[in-house]
Design a protein around this motif. Structure first.
Motif, PDB file in Angstrom:
ATOM      1  N   ALA A   1      -1.872  -1.512  12.233  1.00  0.00           N
ATOM      2  CA  ALA A   1      -3.296  -1.191  12.129  1.00  0.00           C
ATOM      3  C   ALA A   1      -3.724  -0.991  10.676  1.00  0.00           C
ATOM      4  CB  ALA A   1      -3.603   0.052  12.953  1.00  0.00           C
ATOM      5  N   ASN A   2      -2.897  -0.334   9.896  1.00  0.00           N
ATOM      6  CA  ASN A   2      -3.204  -0.098   8.492  1.00  0.00           C
ATOM      7  C   ASN A   2      -2.655  -1.255   7.668  1.00  0.00           C
ATOM      8  OD1 ASN A   2      -3.462   0.754   5.859  1.00  0.00           O
ATOM      9  ND2 ASN A   2      -2.510   2.749   6.197  1.00  0.00           N
ATOM     10  N   PRO A   3      -3.515  -2.021   6.983  1.00  0.00           N
ATOM     11  CA  PRO A   3      -3.031  -3.153   6.188  1.00  0.00           C
ATOM     12  C   PRO A   3      -1.969  -2.765   5.156  1.00  0.00           C
ATOM     13  CG  PRO A   3      -5.419  -3.219   6.359  1.00  0.00           C
ATOM     14  CD  PRO A   3      -4.967  -1.912   6.959  1.00  0.00           C
ATOM     15  N   GLU A   4      -2.008  -1.534   4.679  1.00  0.00           N
ATOM     16  CA  GLU A   4      -1.008  -1.079   3.696  1.00  0.00           C
ATOM     17  C   GLU A   4       0.395  -1.023   4.298  1.00  0.00           C
ATOM     18  OE1 GLU A   4      -1.519  -0.330   0.356  1.00  0.00           O
ATOM     19  OE2 GLU A   4      -3.457  -1.265   0.749  1.00  0.00           O
ATOM     20  N   ASP A   5       0.490  -0.958   5.629  1.00  0.00           N
ATOM     21  CA  ASP A   5       1.785  -0.890   6.303  1.00  0.00           C
ATOM     22  C   ASP A   5       2.355  -2.264   6.634  1.00  0.00           C
ATOM     23  OD1 ASP A   5       1.700   1.878   6.235  1.00  0.00           O
ATOM     24  OD2 ASP A   5       0.742   2.016   8.208  1.00  0.00           O
TER      25      ASP A   5
END
Length: 128
Positions: free
Chosen positions: A94-98
């Motif tokens: 869900a989080n692009p940083e992940d």
């Protein structure tokens, strides 16, 4: 020069452990061609972005160590870092940083085993 041009003839170094940790383990080193990446091109799936695809990368026939690659550094031909990123993981996080920046065909690199990068696409914002 663009970041991708700086990688011409450089290296892709795959590490296990946390980035910046003193015990980070260099698992494998692959050599970029020259040029390292093809020309930027538009892709209708990513409006506002250009994509560049890696050119053939030298194969590592004998990995330096065994471990799970978690991050990489892409360097110029002198070994100076140009890009860092995450290896493997969940592309649908869900989080692009992940999300990972680079996917390999295996979760674990075996010491003395082969490592081969078959595809890597970088995205660059279109300059306005």
């Amino acid at each position: 020069a663009s970041q991708t041009a700086l990688l011409d003839g450089g290296f892709l170094r795959l590490y296990g452990g946390m980035r910046g940790a003193p015990n980070a383990l260099l698992l494998a080193e692959l050599t970029f061609g020259s040029p390292a990446f093809g020309p930027p091109k538009a892709d209708p799936k990513y409006p506002g972005w250009r994509v560049v695809e890696v050119m053939p990368v030298g194969r590592e026939d004998a990995a330096l160590a065994r471990g799970d690659p978690t991050w990489f550094t892409a360097t110029n031909r002198r070994g100076e870092p140009v890009l860092y990123g995450k290896v493997n993981g969940d592309l649908s996080a869900a989080n692009p940083e992940d999300r990972p920046d680079l996917l390999l065909d295996r979760q674990t690199i075996e010491q003395y085993g082969p490592v081969h990068l078959t595809e890597w696409v970088l995205m660059q914002p279109v300059e306005r």
